[in-house]
Motif scaffolding. Structure first.
Motif, PDB file in Angstrom:
ATOM      1  N   ASN A  41       0.713  -1.276   0.086  1.00  0.00           N
ATOM      2  CA  ASN A  41      -0.169   0.114  -0.131  1.00  0.00           C
ATOM      3  C   ASN A  41       0.699   1.285  -0.193  1.00  0.00           C
ATOM      4  OD1 ASN A  41      -2.520  -1.252   0.058  1.00  0.00           O
ATOM      5  ND2 ASN A  41      -2.395  -1.916   2.289  1.00  0.00           N
ATOM      6  N   ILE A  42       2.022   1.465  -0.930  1.00  0.00           N
ATOM      7  CA  ILE A  42       2.825   2.438  -0.762  1.00  0.00           C
ATOM      8  C   ILE A  42       2.380   3.403  -2.065  1.00  0.00           C
ATOM      9  CG2 ILE A  42       5.215   3.125  -1.384  1.00  0.00           C
ATOM     10  CD1 ILE A  42       6.406   0.782  -0.082  1.00  0.00           C
ATOM     11  N   MET A 161      -0.392  16.304  10.144  1.00  0.00           N
ATOM     12  CA  MET A 161      -0.593  14.927   9.777  1.00  0.00           C
ATOM     13  C   MET A 161      -0.050  15.046   8.403  1.00  0.00           C
ATOM     14  SD  MET A 161      -3.940  12.656   9.415  1.00  0.00           S
ATOM     15  CE  MET A 161      -4.672  13.409  11.158  1.00  0.00           C
ATOM     16  N   ALA A 162       0.608  13.914   8.116  1.00  0.00           N
ATOM     17  CA  ALA A 162       1.498  13.685   6.775  1.00  0.00           C
ATOM     18  C   ALA A 162       0.139  13.544   5.590  1.00  0.00           C
ATOM     19  CB  ALA A 162       2.232  12.577   6.873  1.00  0.00           C
ATOM     20  N   TYR A 163       0.629  13.911   4.482  1.00  0.00           N
ATOM     21  CA  TYR A 163      -0.319  13.925   3.390  1.00  0.00           C
ATOM     22  C   TYR A 163      -0.943  12.256   3.297  1.00  0.00           C
ATOM     23  CZ  TYR A 163      -1.696  12.915  -1.246  1.00  0.00           C
ATOM     24  OH  TYR A 163      -2.317  12.358  -2.424  1.00  0.00           O
ATOM     25  N   CYS A 164      -0.010  11.375   3.144  1.00  0.00           N
ATOM     26  CA  CYS A 164      -0.495  10.259   3.007  1.00  0.00           C
ATOM     27  C   CYS A 164      -1.397   9.808   3.966  1.00  0.00           C
ATOM     28  CB  CYS A 164       0.665   9.077   2.930  1.00  0.00           C
ATOM     29  SG  CYS A 164       1.908   9.037   4.415  1.00  0.00           S
ATOM     30  N   LYS A 189       3.296   5.089   5.961  1.00  0.00           N
ATOM     31  CA  LYS A 189       4.341   4.786   5.521  1.00  0.00           C
ATOM     32  C   LYS A 189       5.191   3.841   6.505  1.00  0.00           C
ATOM     33  CE  LYS A 189       5.811   8.784   2.822  1.00  0.00           C
ATOM     34  NZ  LYS A 189       6.743   9.944   2.615  1.00  0.00           N
ATOM     35  N   THR A 190       5.075   3.825   7.739  1.00  0.00           N
ATOM     36  CA  THR A 190       6.010   3.053   8.785  1.00  0.00           C
ATOM     37  C   THR A 190       4.810   2.185   9.401  1.00  0.00           C
ATOM     38  OG1 THR A 190       5.542   4.762  10.237  1.00  0.00           O
ATOM     39  CG2 THR A 190       7.376   4.898   9.103  1.00  0.00           C
ATOM     40  N   ASN A 191       3.376   2.153   9.452  1.00  0.00           N
ATOM     41  CA  ASN A 191       2.774   1.305  10.310  1.00  0.00           C
ATOM     42  C   ASN A 191       2.928   1.548  11.681  1.00  0.00           C
ATOM     43  OD1 ASN A 191       0.646  -0.590   9.615  1.00  0.00           O
ATOM     44  ND2 ASN A 191       1.785  -2.074  10.473  1.00  0.00           N
ATOM     45  N   VAL A 192       3.482   2.677  12.210  1.00  0.00           N
ATOM     46  CA  VAL A 192       3.511   2.983  13.519  1.00  0.00           C
ATOM     47  C   VAL A 192       2.377   3.832  13.980  1.00  0.00           C
ATOM     48  CG1 VAL A 192       4.962   4.406  15.113  1.00  0.00           C
ATOM     49  CG2 VAL A 192       6.142   3.245  13.360  1.00  0.00           C
ATOM     50  N   PRO A 193       1.738   3.295  15.143  1.00  0.00           N
ATOM     51  CA  PRO A 193       0.761   3.997  15.689  1.00  0.00           C
ATOM     52  C   PRO A 193       0.762   5.444  16.251  1.00  0.00           C
ATOM     53  CG  PRO A 193       0.941   1.819  16.573  1.00  0.00           C
ATOM     54  CD  PRO A 193       2.176   2.122  15.903  1.00  0.00           C
ATOM     55  N   PHE A 194      -0.234   6.289  15.607  1.00  0.00           N
ATOM     56  CA  PHE A 194       0.062   7.662  16.174  1.00  0.00           C
ATOM     57  C   PHE A 194      -1.294   8.194  16.820  1.00  0.00           C
ATOM     58  CE2 PHE A 194      -1.584   8.239  12.089  1.00  0.00           C
ATOM     59  CZ  PHE A 194      -2.218   9.467  12.094  1.00  0.00           C
ATOM     60  N   THR A 195      -1.410   9.308  17.587  1.00  0.00           N
ATOM     61  CA  THR A 195      -2.750   9.867  17.977  1.00  0.00           C
ATOM     62  C   THR A 195      -2.431  11.395  18.035  1.00  0.00           C
ATOM     63  OG1 THR A 195      -3.200   8.133  19.467  1.00  0.00           O
ATOM     64  CG2 THR A 195      -4.197  10.197  19.995  1.00  0.00           C
ATOM     65  N   THR A 196      -3.305  12.111  17.296  1.00  0.00           N
ATOM     66  CA  THR A 196      -2.979  13.549  17.225  1.00  0.00           C
ATOM     67  C   THR A 196      -4.405  14.182  17.531  1.00  0.00           C
ATOM     68  OG1 THR A 196      -2.456  15.523  15.807  1.00  0.00           O
ATOM     69  CG2 THR A 196      -3.894  13.651  14.866  1.00  0.00           C
TER      70      THR A 196
END
Length: 224
Positions: A41-42, A161-164, A189-196
């Protein structure tokens, strides 16, 4: 060996089945590489541009085994003459990853990019002021420029938040607690969890588009 390819089980099977071995070309490499990128999914837009550059410089049907270090240096020189340092370095890195994929899958014996040093220029990050952001908000645009403006503002008001991640934004993942909205997901891109935190200005933009943000390619968004 006639095709200058390593003797591997897949090649032996192909030879036994068809009576010959298909020559590995630049086009073959990219089509196989795209299969992997799609499964991960890149975002492919920039990779398609790199594919086009390879075809223009090397030739679409050129055999991989004929590409040497000097050919790669020529490619790099062409990129540096056309684009700024960060862009040419990014394109070279993507093309190199395709050739690493080819080496890992025995499409080529050696990677012609191995001894090439890709120079990445450090870019100074410039932040917008509150006044500049207000100017963007107050300026009226039409059509695609208006949608590009809204996407940019949405990024600003949702923690940068990044475009992707923005184009994959799922309103169902929004959570509200004591009037504060947060959004949790995984980086594309990295599949790393994030919260904003998602500020009210971003929520207003979501409402404007009925919770479905407009889709504009990253390249076009940067252009606008």
């Amino acid at each position: 060996m006639k095709y200058d390819l390593p003797i591997t089980a897949p090649l032996v099977r192909e030879y036994m089945r068809t009576g010959g071995i298909k020559s590995r070309t630049i086009n073959f490499l990219w089509q196989e590489f795209f299969k992997i990128l799609k499964r991960r999914n890149i975002e492919l837009t920039k990779y398609y541009l790199c594919e086009k550059i390879c075809y223009e410089v090397f030739g679409k049907d050129r055999e991989l085994s004929t590409i040497q270090n000097k050919d790669v240096l020529e490619l790099y020189d062409i990129l540096k003459s056309k684009y700024k340092s960060s862009t040419s370095a990014g394109d070279m890195t993507k093309i190199k990853s395709a050739f690493i994929f080819g080496k890992d899958n025995d499409y080529i014996k050696t990677n012609p990019f191995t001894s090439i040093k890709i120079e990445k220029e450090r870019t100074e990050i410039v932040f917008l002021t509150e006044e500049e952001i207000k100017q963007i908000e107050d300026t009226e645009f039409d059509g695609y420029l208006d949608r590009a403006k809204d996407l940019l503002l949405f990024q600003m008001y949702s923690g940068g938040m990044a475009y992707c991640d923005v184009i994959k934004f799922d309103v169902k993942k929004l959570k509200e607690e004591n009037g504060v909205y947060t959004y949790s997901s995984k980086r594309q891109k990295t599949n790393v969890p994030f919260t904003t935190i998602v500020l009210p200005q971003a929520l207003d933009i979501l409402t404007k588009y009925n919770n479905m943000l407009p889709i504009i390619s990253n390249q076009k968004l940067n252009t606008y």
